[in-house]
Scaffold this motif. Structure first.
Motif, short mmCIF file in Angstrom:
data_model
loop_
_atom_site.label_atom_id
_atom_site.label_comp_id
_atom_site.label_asym_id
_atom_site.label_seq_id
_atom_site.Cartn_x
_atom_site.Cartn_y
_atom_site.Cartn_z
N PHE A 4 0.82 -1.31 -0.05
CA PHE A 4 -0.07 -0.15 -0.13
C PHE A 4 0.98 1.25 0.09
CE2 PHE A 4 -3.21 -3.26 1.35
CZ PHE A 4 -4.17 -2.60 0.70
N MET A 21 1.52 1.84 -3.44
CA MET A 21 0.40 2.48 -4.17
C MET A 21 0.70 4.10 -4.18
SD MET A 21 -2.71 -0.24 -3.40
CE MET A 21 -3.77 1.05 -3.46
N TYR A 80 4.51 4.69 8.03
CA TYR A 80 2.81 4.97 7.80
C TYR A 80 2.16 6.31 7.93
CZ TYR A 80 3.73 0.05 8.45
OH TYR A 80 4.44 -1.11 8.43
N VAL A 97 0.65 8.69 4.84
CA VAL A 97 -0.76 9.58 4.80
C VAL A 97 -0.19 10.95 4.59
CG1 VAL A 97 -2.43 10.35 6.21
CG2 VAL A 97 -1.79 8.03 6.69
N ILE A 102 1.05 11.61 0.78
CA ILE A 102 -0.17 11.69 -0.13
C ILE A 102 -0.83 13.12 -0.05
CG2 ILE A 102 -2.44 10.87 -0.91
CD1 ILE A 102 -1.16 8.15 0.15
N THR A 103 -1.23 13.41 1.25
CA THR A 103 -1.83 14.72 1.52
C THR A 103 -1.01 15.92 0.89
OG1 THR A 103 -2.52 13.76 3.44
CG2 THR A 103 -2.85 16.11 3.31
N GLY A 109 -1.38 16.06 -2.62
CA GLY A 109 -2.83 16.51 -3.24
C GLY A 109 -2.96 17.85 -3.18
N VAL A 110 -2.27 18.56 -1.89
CA VAL A 110 -2.24 20.03 -2.01
C VAL A 110 -1.37 20.55 -3.22
CG1 VAL A 110 -1.44 22.07 -0.71
CG2 VAL A 110 -2.29 19.99 0.57
N THR A 158 -3.74 20.30 -6.26
CA THR A 158 -4.85 21.17 -6.41
C THR A 158 -4.47 22.62 -6.44
OG1 THR A 158 -4.62 21.12 -3.95
CG2 THR A 158 -6.59 20.08 -5.03
N ILE A 172 -14.59 4.02 0.23
CA ILE A 172 -13.75 2.48 0.80
C ILE A 172 -13.19 2.83 2.02
CG2 ILE A 172 -12.44 0.92 0.16
CD1 ILE A 172 -14.68 0.85 -1.65
N LEU A 208 -9.06 14.61 4.62
CA LEU A 208 -7.99 14.41 3.91
C LEU A 208 -8.36 14.26 2.28
CD1 LEU A 208 -4.89 12.75 6.00
CD2 LEU A 208 -5.42 15.51 5.62
N LYS A 268 -10.39 17.07 1.07
CA LYS A 268 -9.84 18.56 0.94
C LYS A 268 -8.88 18.37 -0.14
CE LYS A 268 -9.76 22.64 2.22
NZ LYS A 268 -10.96 23.73 2.22
N PHE A 269 -7.99 17.46 -0.03
CA PHE A 269 -6.66 17.05 -0.61
C PHE A 269 -6.55 16.09 -1.59
CE2 PHE A 269 -5.80 18.75 3.58
CZ PHE A 269 -5.60 20.08 3.19
N LYS A 270 -7.71 15.12 -1.77
CA LYS A 270 -7.80 14.04 -2.83
C LYS A 270 -6.77 13.08 -2.46
CE LYS A 270 -10.98 15.66 -5.52
NZ LYS A 270 -11.68 16.03 -4.39
N ALA A 271 -6.22 12.85 -1.01
CA ALA A 271 -5.67 11.96 -0.67
C ALA A 271 -6.43 10.77 -0.64
CB ALA A 271 -5.06 12.02 0.85
N ILE A 285 -8.52 5.02 0.53
CA ILE A 285 -8.16 3.62 0.62
C ILE A 285 -6.71 3.48 1.20
CG2 ILE A 285 -7.63 1.34 -0.72
CD1 ILE A 285 -9.35 2.76 -2.93
N ILE A 286 -5.71 4.41 0.84
CA ILE A 286 -4.33 4.24 1.29
C ILE A 286 -4.25 4.82 2.73
CG2 ILE A 286 -1.82 4.69 0.82
CD1 ILE A 286 -2.68 5.02 -2.22
N THR A 287 -4.85 6.12 3.04
CA THR A 287 -4.67 6.58 4.16
C THR A 287 -5.29 5.82 5.41
OG1 THR A 287 -6.57 7.97 3.68
CG2 THR A 287 -4.43 8.94 3.44
N LEU A 324 -5.88 2.72 5.40
CA LEU A 324 -5.26 1.51 5.56
C LEU A 324 -3.82 1.75 6.32
CD1 LEU A 324 -5.60 -1.81 4.45
CD2 LEU A 324 -3.22 -1.14 4.16
N MET A 325 -3.07 2.89 5.96
CA MET A 325 -1.87 3.11 6.49
C MET A 325 -1.91 3.71 8.09
SD MET A 325 0.67 2.90 4.48
CE MET A 325 0.14 1.66 4.17
#
Lengths: 304, 359
Positions: A232, A235, A279, A283, A286-287, A290-291, A294, B82, B133, B136-139, B142-144, B146-147
C-alpha cells in the motif's frame, strides 16, 4: 553523527527502497492500463514466502529467486482472472486476495515448519552482493553502496526500461492507449483485455522481485505478514509519481528513507513511535502531494 | 415486478450458498493435501462451533464485534467510500473507552454508556481524519485509512506497554488493568462468555437495517454510492453525506471494540484488534452479504463459527486454524464472481441486439 554513520543510513535506505520501488513500478504498470491493482501486498508476501521455502530446501539463490517471482506472478494471474476476465470489483478482489495470501502463508508455515512466527534456516543463502571496489578511494561512498544485491540495482534499471517501453515501443503505445480508453483501443484492433491481464501479471513479476529482495536481501528470513503494508505504501508512491516510472524512483526513495529512519531512530525514540513513522509519513506525503496538485490546477484557472 | 423480486431473492440467497459450498470444497482440498480427512475435520469444526452449547456461546460472542465492524464497513462502502481502517478505528475507540473506564470515576450502567460514547466519538474522529484529507486534498481514502491501521496499532500498543501497563501478573503480558466490575455486561453463567452485549450488537445491526432502507440518510448514501454525479444533480450534498457516512462507520467500529472490551476481555490487550482480525472478517461478511445488515448478521455468525471451529480443529486435529481464514477468503472471492453472471447476461444481450441490427 559522523559521516560513515550517515553513509550507513543511506545504505539502509537503498535496501528498504527496492521492494517499494518494484511494487510501485508494478502498480503504475497496471494503472497505465486502467487497472487498479490492490493486491500488490499479497503479491509481495507470496513472493517472499515462496522464495524462503525454496531457499530452505535448495539453498540456491537462482532457484529461490525464480520461485519467488513465479509465486508473485501466479497470485497476480489469479487477480487478473477475477478482476479483468470476470469483472469483479478491484477493491473486493484486492482485499480478499491480500487476506488469502496472508492466511495461506501462515497456514503453510505451520504445516511445513510446525511453528508460527518466523522461518530461519541454517543453510539459507542471501542474494548475491556486489561491492564496488572502484569506490574504495572514498570510505563514505564505499559504505554507501556496500553489500547491495544485484536486484537492488535492477530496480532502477527496470524503472528506466519501463520508461523506454512506454515512450519508444509500439507495444508500450498500445498499453497506454488501453489506459486512456479501452473501448477506443478495442475498436482499433488492440486487444485491451489481453493487455490488461498481461499488465497485472507483469506487476506480479515485479512484485515478485520486490518480495524476494525483502526476504533475502538483508537477513534471510520470513516472518508472518512481513510485508506489513509495503504494497500500500507502494501504491502511495506510484500515485505520487502520477504513474511516471522515473518519478516513481524518487517517491520510492522517499518512502525508503522513511522506512530506514524508523529503524535508525529506534536508538533515540521509543520504537513504538518510530515504527509508526513510515505509515504516518505515507498519509502526510499523499496529502501534501494532493495540496500541490490542487494548487497547480487552480493556477491556470486564475490566469484565464 | 413480483417475478423480478423472486428472481433477485433467489440470486441473493443462492449465489452465497453456492459460494459457501465452493469455499468449503477448497478447504477440503487443502485439508486433503495436508493429509487430513476433510469430512472428519468438518464434523469436528461444526460440532465445535454451532452444535455444542459452550461453543455456540463462544461463536455468538465472537460474532458480535464481527457483525458490528461488518456493518461499519457496509455503511461506508455502500456510499462509495472505501473505508479499510476499521481495525485502527476499533483500536482507538477501544483504547479511549478503556482509559475512560479505568481513570474516570464512572460506575454502573451510565458509566458504560459514557465510556461507549467516548470510544465511539474517538473512533468517529479517527475515521474523519482520512475523510477530510480525501475531501480537501484528494488523498486516496483507501491508502490513508489502511496506513493509519498500522500507525495506530503501534501507537496504541505503546500505551499498554508503558503508561497503562498492568503491573500485576508475570510481567510478560502487555495489557491494561481490568475495568470495574459494575461497568461490565451481564454474564449469564461462569461456564462460558455469553453475555448481554451480544443482544445489544444484534439490536444495533437490525436498527441499521432500518436506517439503510427507511431513512433519508440511508437513501442518500445509497444513491451517492451508485452514482455520485446523479446524487449531486438530485440535490444530495455529497460532502455532508461523505462526512456523515464515514463518522457513522467509525462510530460503529468503535462500538464493536467497546462491545469486545466491556463484554468479553475487560481490558485493553496489546494488538487486540490487529491480531484477531475482527475488522477483516466483518468486511468479508458484509461483502458476502452484499451490504445488507441483516444478512451481514447471519454471515458474521457463520464466519465467527468457522473461526471458533478452526481453533478447535487446531487443538484437536492439528490442522492450523488459518484454514478458517482461507475458507472465508475463498467464499468472498466466489461470491464476488456472481457479477460474472450478470455480466454474461449483459454481454449476451448486447450481442443479440448487434446481430439483430446486422441482419
Amino acid at each position: 553523527m559522523n559521516n560513515l554513520y550517515l553513509a550507513a543510513v543511506i545504505n539502509t535506505t537503498f535496501r528498504y527502497t527496492t521492494p517499494v520501488l518494484f511494487a510501485a513500478l508494478g502498480s503504475l504498470f497496471c494503472t497505465k492500463a486502467a487497472v487498479f491493482n490492490v493486491a500488490l501486498e499479497g503479491q509481495l508476501l507470496a513472493a517472499s514466502f515462496v522464495a524462503i521455502v525454496a531457499n530452505y530446501y535448495t539453498n540456491n539463490v537462482l532457484i529461490s529467486l525464480l520461485a519467488g517471482v513465479a509465486a508473485g506472478a501466479f497470485v497476480a494471474w489469479i487477480v487478473a482472472i477475477f478482476q479483468i476476465k470476470w469483472k469483479v470489483r478491484d477493491m473486493v478482489v484486492g482485499t480478499a486476495m491480500n487476506l488469502l495470501v496472508q492466511s495461506v502463508t501462515a497456514f503453510l508455515m505451520q504445516i511445513i515448519y510446525g511453528s508460527r512466527g518466523t522461518v530461519q534456516g541454517f543453510g539459507m543463502v542471501a542474494l548475491t552482493k556486489i561491492n564496488l571496489s572502484f569506490l574504495k578511494f572514498s570510505p563514505f561512498l564505499y559504505r554507501m553502496f556496500e553489500d547491495l544485491s544485484t536486484i537492488d540495482y535492477l530496480g532502477y534499471i527496470v524503472a528506466v526500461l519501463i520508461f523506454i517501453y512506454f515512450k519508444k515501443t509500439v507495444s508500450g503505445f498500445h498499453h497506454l492507449s488501453v489506459g486512456i480508453s479501452g473501448t477506443a483501443a478495442d475498436s482499433l484492433g488492440v486487444k485491451s483485455q489481453r493487455i490488461q491481464i498481461r499488465a497485472v501479471v507483469i506487476s506480479g513479476i515485479l512484485c515478485g522481485f520486490g518480495g524476494v529482495v525483502h526476504a533475502m536481501g538483508n537477513v534471510t528470513v520470513f516472518a508472518e505478514n512481513m510485508t506489513s503494508g509495503r504494497g500500500f505504501i507502494a501504491m502511495g508512491a506510484a500515485s505520487m509519481a502520477q504513474s511516471h516510472p522515473l518519478v516513481a524512483i524518487g517517491s520510492s526513495l522517499f518512502f525508503g528513507t522513511m522506512l530506514s529512519l524508523s529503524k535508525t531512530l529506534q536508538g533515540y525514540i521509543n520504537s513504538y513511535f518510530t515504527e509508526a513513522i513510515p505509515y504516518l509519513c505515507t498519509v502526510l506525503a499523499i496529502t501534501v502531494y494532493g495540496v500541490i496538485v490542487t494548487m497547480q490546477k487552480r493556477k491556470p484557472a486564475m490566469k484565464a | 415486478m413480483d417475478d423480478f423480486r423472486r428472481k433477485k431473492l433467489i440470486d441473493d440467497v443462492a449465489s452465497p450458498m453456492i459460494a459457501i459450498l465452493a469455499g468449503l470444497l477448497v478447504g477440503a482440498i487443502v485439508m486433503l493435501l495436508t493429509g487430513t480427512n476433510p469430512l472428519f475435520a468438518y464434523k469436528e469444526m461444526f460440532t465445535k462451533s454451532f452444535f455444542r452449547p459452550y461453543y455456540l456461546a463462544e461463536t455468538l460472542v465472537r460474532s458480535a464485534p464481527i457483525m458490528l465492524s461488518g456493518v461499519a464497513a457496509a455503511v461506508a462502502w455502500r456510499a462509495g467510500y472505501i473505508n479499510l481502517g476499521m481495525q485502527g478505528q476499533m483500536a482507538v475507540g477501544g483504547l479511549v473507552a478503556t482509559v475512560m473506564a479505568i481513570y474516570l470515576p464512572v460506575h454502573s450502567w451510565w458509566g458504560t454508556v459514557l465510556c461507549f460514547a467516548g470510544g465511539m466519538g474517538a473512533a468517529a474522529l479517527t475515521a474523519l481524519i482520512p475523510t477530510y484529507l480525501d475531501y480537501k486534498f484528494k488523498a486516496s481514502l483507501i491508502i490513508t485509512t489502511l496506513m493509519l491501521n498500522y500507525a495506530i496499532n503501534h501507537i496504541t500498543n505503546y500505551f499498554v506497554a508503558y503508561p497503562m501497563r498492568d503491573p500485576a501478573g508475570d510481567g510478560m503480558a502487555q495489557q491494561s488493568v481490568q475495568i470495574a466490575r459494575s461497568l461490565r455486561f451481564y454474564r449469564f453463567s461462569n461456564k462460558n462468555a455469553m453475555n448481554t452485549s451480544v443482544f445489544v450488537a444484534i439490536i444495533v445491526v437490525v436498527l441499521l437495517y432500518f436506517v439503510f432502507t427507511k431513512t433519508k440518510f440511508g437513501y442518500e448514501s445509497k444513491i451517492t454510492g451508485l452514482n455520485k454525479n446523479f446524487a449531486q444533480y438530485g440535490g444530495i450534498r455529497s460532502m455532508r453525506t461523505m462526512f456523515q457516512t464515514m463518522a457513522l462507520s467509525g462510530a460503529l467500529s468503535g462500538f464493536a471494540a467497546c462491545i469486545e472490551i466491556f463484554g468479553v476481555r475487560y481490558r485493553y490487550v496489546n494488538s487486540m484488534f490487529s491480531s484477531t482480525g475482527y475488522a477483516w472478517t466483518g468486511l468479508m461478511a458484509m461483502l458476502i452479504a452484499g451490504y445488507n445488515p441483516l444478512l451481514t448478521l447471519v454471515y458474521s455468525i457463520f464466519l465467527a463459527g468457522l473461526n471458533i471451529g478452526g481453533t478447535a480443529l487446531q487443538r484437536n486435529v492439528g490442522v492450523p486454524m488459518q484454514i478458517a481464514d482461507i475458507i472465508q477468503c475463498c467464499i468472498t472471492l466466489f461470491v464476488s464472481v456472481k457479477i460474472l453472471h450478470e455480466y454474461k447476461r449483459m454481454k449476451a444481450f448486447s450481442k443479440g441486439t448487434a446481430r439483430g441490427r446486422t441482419s
